[in-house]
Design an enzyme around this catalytic site. Structure first.
Site, PDB file in Angstrom:
ATOM      1  N   ARG A   1     -53.731   6.599  68.380  1.00 46.43           N
ATOM      2  CA  ARG A   1     -53.658   7.088  69.765  1.00 46.43           C
ATOM      3  C   ARG A   1     -53.320   8.571  69.806  1.00 46.43           C
ATOM      4  O   ARG A   1     -53.851   9.306  70.642  1.00 46.43           O
ATOM      5  CB  ARG A   1     -52.622   6.269  70.544  1.00 46.43           C
ATOM      6  CG  ARG A   1     -53.123   4.872  70.888  1.00 46.43           C
ATOM      7  CD  ARG A   1     -52.046   4.018  71.512  1.00 46.43           C
ATOM      8  NE  ARG A   1     -52.535   2.665  71.806  1.00 46.43           N
ATOM      9  CZ  ARG A   1     -51.819   1.567  71.706  1.00 46.43           C
ATOM     10  NH1 ARG A   1     -50.548   1.649  71.337  1.00 46.43           N
ATOM     11  NH2 ARG A   1     -52.341   0.396  71.980  1.00 46.43           N
TER      12      ARG A   1
ATOM     13  N   ARG B   1     -64.875  10.909  69.057  1.00 50.99           N
ATOM     14  CA  ARG B   1     -63.983  10.163  69.943  1.00 50.99           C
ATOM     15  C   ARG B   1     -64.462   8.725  70.132  1.00 50.99           C
ATOM     16  O   ARG B   1     -63.672   7.770  70.028  1.00 50.99           O
ATOM     17  CB  ARG B   1     -63.886  10.872  71.291  1.00 50.99           C
ATOM     18  CG  ARG B   1     -63.213  10.067  72.421  1.00 50.99           C
ATOM     19  CD  ARG B   1     -61.803   9.683  72.074  1.00 50.99           C
ATOM     20  NE  ARG B   1     -61.122   8.996  73.162  1.00 50.99           N
ATOM     21  CZ  ARG B   1     -61.246   7.703  73.477  1.00 50.99           C
ATOM     22  NH1 ARG B   1     -62.072   6.925  72.785  1.00 50.99           N
ATOM     23  NH2 ARG B   1     -60.549   7.184  74.472  1.00 50.99           N
TER      24      ARG B   1
ATOM     25  N   LYS C   1     -56.352  -3.578  65.697  1.00 49.87           N
ATOM     26  CA  LYS C   1     -56.027  -4.728  66.548  1.00 49.87           C
ATOM     27  C   LYS C   1     -56.383  -6.040  65.855  1.00 49.87           C
ATOM     28  O   LYS C   1     -55.701  -7.056  66.045  1.00 49.87           O
ATOM     29  CB  LYS C   1     -56.731  -4.588  67.897  1.00 49.87           C
ATOM     30  CG  LYS C   1     -56.175  -3.423  68.727  1.00 49.87           C
ATOM     31  CD  LYS C   1     -56.697  -3.418  70.148  1.00 49.87           C
ATOM     32  CE  LYS C   1     -56.000  -2.333  70.963  1.00 49.87           C
ATOM     33  NZ  LYS C   1     -56.394  -2.345  72.385  1.00 49.87           N
TER      34      LYS C   1
ATOM     35  N   ASN D   1     -56.544  -2.717  77.705  1.00 47.89           N
ATOM     36  CA  ASN D   1     -55.209  -2.545  78.262  1.00 47.89           C
ATOM     37  C   ASN D   1     -55.359  -1.640  79.482  1.00 47.89           C
ATOM     38  O   ASN D   1     -55.461  -0.418  79.356  1.00 47.89           O
ATOM     39  CB  ASN D   1     -54.256  -1.923  77.228  1.00 47.89           C
ATOM     40  CG  ASN D   1     -52.825  -1.849  77.714  1.00 47.89           C
ATOM     41  OD1 ASN D   1     -52.569  -1.610  78.896  1.00 47.89           O
ATOM     42  ND2 ASN D   1     -51.880  -2.040  76.808  1.00 47.89           N
TER      43      ASN D   1
ATOM     44  N   GLU E   1     -55.398   2.555  80.104  1.00 47.05           N
ATOM     45  CA  GLU E   1     -56.580   3.253  80.603  1.00 47.05           C
ATOM     46  C   GLU E   1     -56.253   4.075  81.851  1.00 47.05           C
ATOM     47  O   GLU E   1     -56.735   5.200  82.006  1.00 47.05           O
ATOM     48  CB  GLU E   1     -57.698   2.251  80.901  1.00 47.05           C
ATOM     49  CG  GLU E   1     -58.284   1.617  79.645  1.00 47.05           C
ATOM     50  CD  GLU E   1     -59.400   0.640  79.947  1.00 47.05           C
ATOM     51  OE1 GLU E   1     -59.833   0.556  81.131  1.00 47.05           O
ATOM     52  OE2 GLU E   1     -59.859  -0.041  79.014  1.00 47.05           O
TER      53      GLU E   1
ATOM     54  N   THR F   1     -66.733   3.405  73.889  1.00 49.76           N
ATOM     55  CA  THR F   1     -65.769   3.097  72.837  1.00 49.76           C
ATOM     56  C   THR F   1     -65.559   1.597  72.725  1.00 49.76           C
ATOM     57  O   THR F   1     -65.504   1.034  71.621  1.00 49.76           O
ATOM     58  CB  THR F   1     -64.428   3.804  73.113  1.00 49.76           C
ATOM     59  OG1 THR F   1     -64.647   5.221  73.237  1.00 49.76           O
ATOM     60  CG2 THR F   1     -63.435   3.556  71.981  1.00 49.76           C
TER      61      THR F   1
ATOM     62  N   GLU G   1     -66.137  -0.945  69.614  1.00 46.58           N
ATOM     63  CA  GLU G   1     -65.089  -1.863  69.150  1.00 46.58           C
ATOM     64  C   GLU G   1     -65.589  -3.306  69.121  1.00 46.58           C
ATOM     65  O   GLU G   1     -65.365  -4.040  68.135  1.00 46.58           O
ATOM     66  CB  GLU G   1     -63.865  -1.741  70.071  1.00 46.58           C
ATOM     67  CG  GLU G   1     -63.161  -0.408  69.991  1.00 46.58           C
ATOM     68  CD  GLU G   1     -62.100  -0.220  71.064  1.00 46.58           C
ATOM     69  OE1 GLU G   1     -61.502   0.863  71.108  1.00 46.58           O
ATOM     70  OE2 GLU G   1     -61.880  -1.156  71.865  1.00 46.58           O
TER      71      GLU G   1
END
Length: 275
Positions: free
Chosen positions: A14, A152, A163, A191, A195, A250, A254
């Protein structure tokens, strides 16, 4: 990022994502100094003809710049993805670096989508709708913006692996992956509070970084001291970019990474994700 420097925790990931926010905002501000300059994106424009190259001026410059970067092994790093097909890039001239294996084998690359979003939505929102002739300057700023946006978005792979490694959610991810439940995986990854904080933060950064500092030390925004409107890019462009494109892309990376994760049941990262 130094991938060999201790556990790759979600906190470290992060922190790196937050640093990229600054780079993205400044890249957009610098691109906004120049007009849209639509000819640089037109395939077959006779002003930018190059023997043997079938593409627009942006694609030509991307390949030229990425060829130089490939020679200094940029694309051997696990967090860098070229827009140019890898087979069209030269081999590094430097000896290889040994990066720890942190991700299971994958070929996920959404750069074509990033490029389309950038050209269709971002450049028109931040640049004056005219032609100022600064094609070289504009296109090099395009390359810088595209490269940091790509890094990014693809950093989502590290988020996904972290995770997946988390003991508190590992079994649920395995269940969802076995079921092929992409929507369930996305919901587990999401989450909303994080965000919302991200969107507020990038909007505030865009406001601050868009300011002018006058010679008497006062902050000048929009030509007036303490005016809340930034002068370099529209205030909501960056937050809209994140909300409509960066975050969804993103998550797509994921989810797609995790859907293939169980294809490599014996894979274990060479450096801990902190669990």
């Amino acid at each position: 990022m130094n991938f060999s420097e201790g556990p790759l925790t979600l906190g470290r990931i992060r922190d790196e994502l937050v640093k990229m926010e600054d780079a993205i905002i400044f890249a957009l501000i610098e691109r906004a100094f120049f007009a849209h300059n639509k000819p640089i994106y037109e395939k077959g424009n006779p002003h930018f003809a190059h023997d043997g190259f079938d593409g627009c001026f942006l694609d030509f410059i991307l390949k030229e710049i990425e060829s130089v970067h490939a020679k200094v092994r940029r694309y051997t790093s696990p967090d860098e993805y070229p827009f140019t097909p890898a087979q069209s890039l030269p081999a590094p001239v430097l000896p290889p670096l040994r990066f720890p294996r942190l991700l299971c084998p994958n070929d996920l690359n959404v750069n074509s989508h990033i490029r389309q979003v950038y050209l269709d939505s971002i450049v028109p929102a931040i640049c004056a709708d005219r032609d100022d002739g600064n094609y070289g300057s504009a296109v090099t700023k395009d390359v810088e913006a595209l490269q940091i946006l790509s890094r990014r978005v693809h950093f989502g792979k590290f988020v996904a692996e972290a995770k997946f490694q988390d003991p508190s959610t590992h079994d649920e991810y395995v269940r969802l992956i076995k079921a092929g439940d992409a929507a369930g995986i996305e919901a587990l990854l999401t989450n909303e509070a994080v965000e919302r904080r991200l969107l507020r933060r990038v909007r505030n950064k865009a406001a601050v970084y868009g300011q002018e500092i006058t010679d008497n030390g006062a902050v000048s925004v929009g030509g007036k001291d303490l005016d809340p409107q930034p002068v370099r890019i529209p205030l909501d462009v960056v937050s809209d970019l994140y909300e409509r494109h960066v975050i969804p892309l993103t998550k797509e990376v994921e989810v797609q990474y995790l859907l293939r994760r169980l294809d490599y049941p014996d894979f274990q990262p060479e450096i801990s994700y902190g669990f």
